[in-house]
Design an enzyme around this catalytic site. Structure first.
Site, PDB file in Angstrom:
ATOM      1  N   ASP A  91      -1.387   1.143  -3.838  1.00 16.25           N
ATOM      2  CA  ASP A  91      -2.282   0.140  -4.425  1.00 16.25           C
ATOM      3  C   ASP A  91      -3.627   0.731  -4.830  1.00 16.25           C
ATOM      4  OD1 ASP A  91      -3.225   0.499  -1.826  1.00 16.25           O
ATOM      5  OD2 ASP A  91      -3.779  -1.597  -1.561  1.00 16.25           O
ATOM      6  N   SER A 131       0.814  -1.207   0.000  1.00 16.15           N
ATOM      7  CA  SER A 131       0.000   0.000   0.000  1.00 16.15           C
ATOM      8  C   SER A 131       0.856   1.269   0.000  1.00 16.15           C
ATOM      9  CB  SER A 131      -0.952  -0.034   1.192  1.00 16.15           C
ATOM     10  OG  SER A 131      -1.877   1.020   1.136  1.00 16.15           O
ATOM     11  N   ASP A 147      -6.184   2.106  -3.346  1.00 16.04           N
ATOM     12  CA  ASP A 147      -7.458   2.014  -2.638  1.00 16.04           C
ATOM     13  C   ASP A 147      -7.810   3.354  -1.983  1.00 16.04           C
ATOM     14  OD1 ASP A 147      -5.604   1.966  -0.573  1.00 16.04           O
ATOM     15  OD2 ASP A 147      -6.403   0.172   0.403  1.00 16.04           O
ATOM     16  N   ASP A 179      -2.332   6.228  -3.586  1.00 12.99           N
ATOM     17  CA  ASP A 179      -1.277   5.546  -2.847  1.00 12.99           C
ATOM     18  C   ASP A 179      -0.805   4.343  -3.657  1.00 12.99           C
ATOM     19  OD1 ASP A 179      -3.699   4.204  -2.518  1.00 12.99           O
ATOM     20  OD2 ASP A 179      -3.072   3.315  -0.616  1.00 12.99           O
TER      21      ASP A 179
END
Length: 452
Positions: free
Chosen positions: A243, A100, A245, A241
């Site tokens: 990843d 992440s 999400d 960010d």
């Protein structure tokens, strides 16, 4: 719930993460894969972000899963919410190789349930027990799982977002997208183009060394995004960010918009169309409740972590109660009509649609919101429970305490939260008030208690 959370040792708030070569390595990931395959016994999708270690860890995950007899689908590089959407639609579970927002030397694993949500505490504890015991069930040579490649399925995720909005609603709008060299480089620009916008990009090539900026989208790291927004006359800029999400924004002047303000804007828009409950962690600004209450919405607090928000949303809906919106004050927002997970691509699309429908600059919308000051601090410690107990014992002026997650302390004109990080060795301190001086004073008092 608190007892279950304390029992987790390997997995934190959002999966397991560590530095490659020390806490995180292919051998551990293969054991996670074989444990997950033993529990699920079905078809598992494996995806990853762009980190340099991603392919090695994804291969280890696939090997672990296949060894148990699970069929594995390789969906390649894609955002975590894209994997979650595909799992919900097609598979029995999923594993995302990502760290992440952590720096490039980190990587990790997020485990996805068949309903598209991250694995809950009780199941995660079962998974950890299998990992530690090394008692995963390994199939014989006749029953090894089958590997297929379905990387093209990410197109379904893109389409699922675009069709949530009126056709080409953003026609005539210019937007700058900064995917941060992550997987959203292949999704968010395309989503916004199909909505009719003209798109400029920065850091929009897959690169696990993250040469343009770190995976955490900070105001300092987004200076080039702000510059491009001003240079192109864009309506706003959006960044993700590692990843994707989460999504954060800069306005048409290139000024960073606090994530709680973004949350309030989009939650307010959702409540205006359909009032209901707002689900968010105890770390979220009072701004959200302030804005949404004007539309008749009630805010429900959960422990910190998107999984708790998502599962609480689903529980209230199952009970027949309307849920309008959910999310965290870090740019991770959940749109219940789309899916029950944080989704940066959906957040970018919803913001674009809101600006198009409002027909006023995004800065004008933010200026209309009440002003709150939230201060944050990291306090490194080997004994977070002792620090939390110390503040609880010595907090001034007879506040109200809430132990939903860590210790939440509320006074008449301010609140503070002290809780251990779910991924790193420190305690997070949040202090908020409408009055900036009050926020500073309360932060100073709490730090003095800790230092003494």
């Amino acid at each position: 719930m608190e007892n279950e959370k304390k029992l987790k040792e390997l997995f934190g708030t959002n999966g397991v993460r560590g530095v490659i070569g020390t806490e995180m390595n292919p051998e551990l990931v293969m054991r996670i894969g074989s444990a997950l395959g033993t529990m699920v016994r079905g078809t598992i999708a494996v995806g990853r972000d762009t980190r340099t270690s991603g392919e090695a860890l994804a291969a280890a995950m696939r090997a672990g899963l296949l060894s148990t007899g699970c069929d594995v689908v390789d969906v390649g590089i894609l955002p975590t919410p894209a994997l979650q959407y595909l799992v919900r639609e097609h598979y029995d579970g999923g594993a995302m190789i990502t760290a992440s927002h952590n720096p490039p030397e980190y990587n990790g694993v997020k485990v996805i349930e068949g309903d598209g949500t991250e694995m809950g505490d009780e199941r995660t504890i079962q998974l950890e027990a299998l990992i530690k015991s090394r008692e995963a069930t390994i199939a014989d040579w006749r029953n090894i799982g089958r590997l297929t490649d379905e990387r093209q399925r990410v197109e379904e995720y893109i389409t699922s977002i675009v069709t949530q909005f009126p056709e080409r609603i953003c026609k005539g709008m210019t937007i700058v997208v900064d995917p941060g060299s992550g997987p959203a480089a292949a999704t968010t620009p395309e989503i916004l183009r199909r909505m009719g916008a003209t798109i400029h990009t920065i850091n929009a090539r897959f690169d696990g060394t993250f040469p343009g900026r770190l995976p955490e989208p900070t105001p300092e790291g987004l200076a080039p995004l702000s510059e491009m927004v001003r240079a192109t006359g864009a309506a706003f800029g959006v960044a993700h960010d590692g990843d994707a999400d989460r999504a954060v924004f800069v306005d048409e002047k290139g000024i960073f918009i606090d994530e709680n303000v973004t949350f309030a804007m989009l939650a307010g828009a959702a409540c205006k169309k359909r009032p209901g409950l707002i689900i968010t962690p105890v770390s979220t600004s009072d701004l959200i409740a302030d804005v949404t209450s004007t539309y008749g919405c009630t805010t429900i607090a959960t422990p910190v972590g998107s999984i708790y928000v998502a599962r609480t949303m689903r529980r209230y809906i199952a009970e027949g109660q309307p849920v309008a919106f959910g999310g965290e004050g870090n740019g991770g927002l959940i749109f219940p009509d789309h899916q029950f997970c944080r989704d940066g691509g959906m957040t970018a699309a919803a913001m674009a649609a809101l600006i198009a429908e409002s027909a006023v600059p995004i800065s004008r919308l933010t200026e209309k919101l009440p002003s709150y000051t939230m201060l944050k601090e990291k306090i490194y410690t080997d004994d977070p429970d002792a620090l939390i107990k110390k503040v609880q014992q010595h907090a001034p002026d007879s506040p109200v305490f809430d132990e939903t997650d860590g210790i939440h302390i509320r006074w008449k004109d301010a609140w503070a939260l002290l809780r251990p990080s779910g991924t790193e060795p420190f305690v997070r301190l949040y202090v908020e008030s409408k009055n900036p001086i009050t926020a500073e004073d309360m932060k100073k008092i709490i730090l003095e208690i800790l230092n003494n």
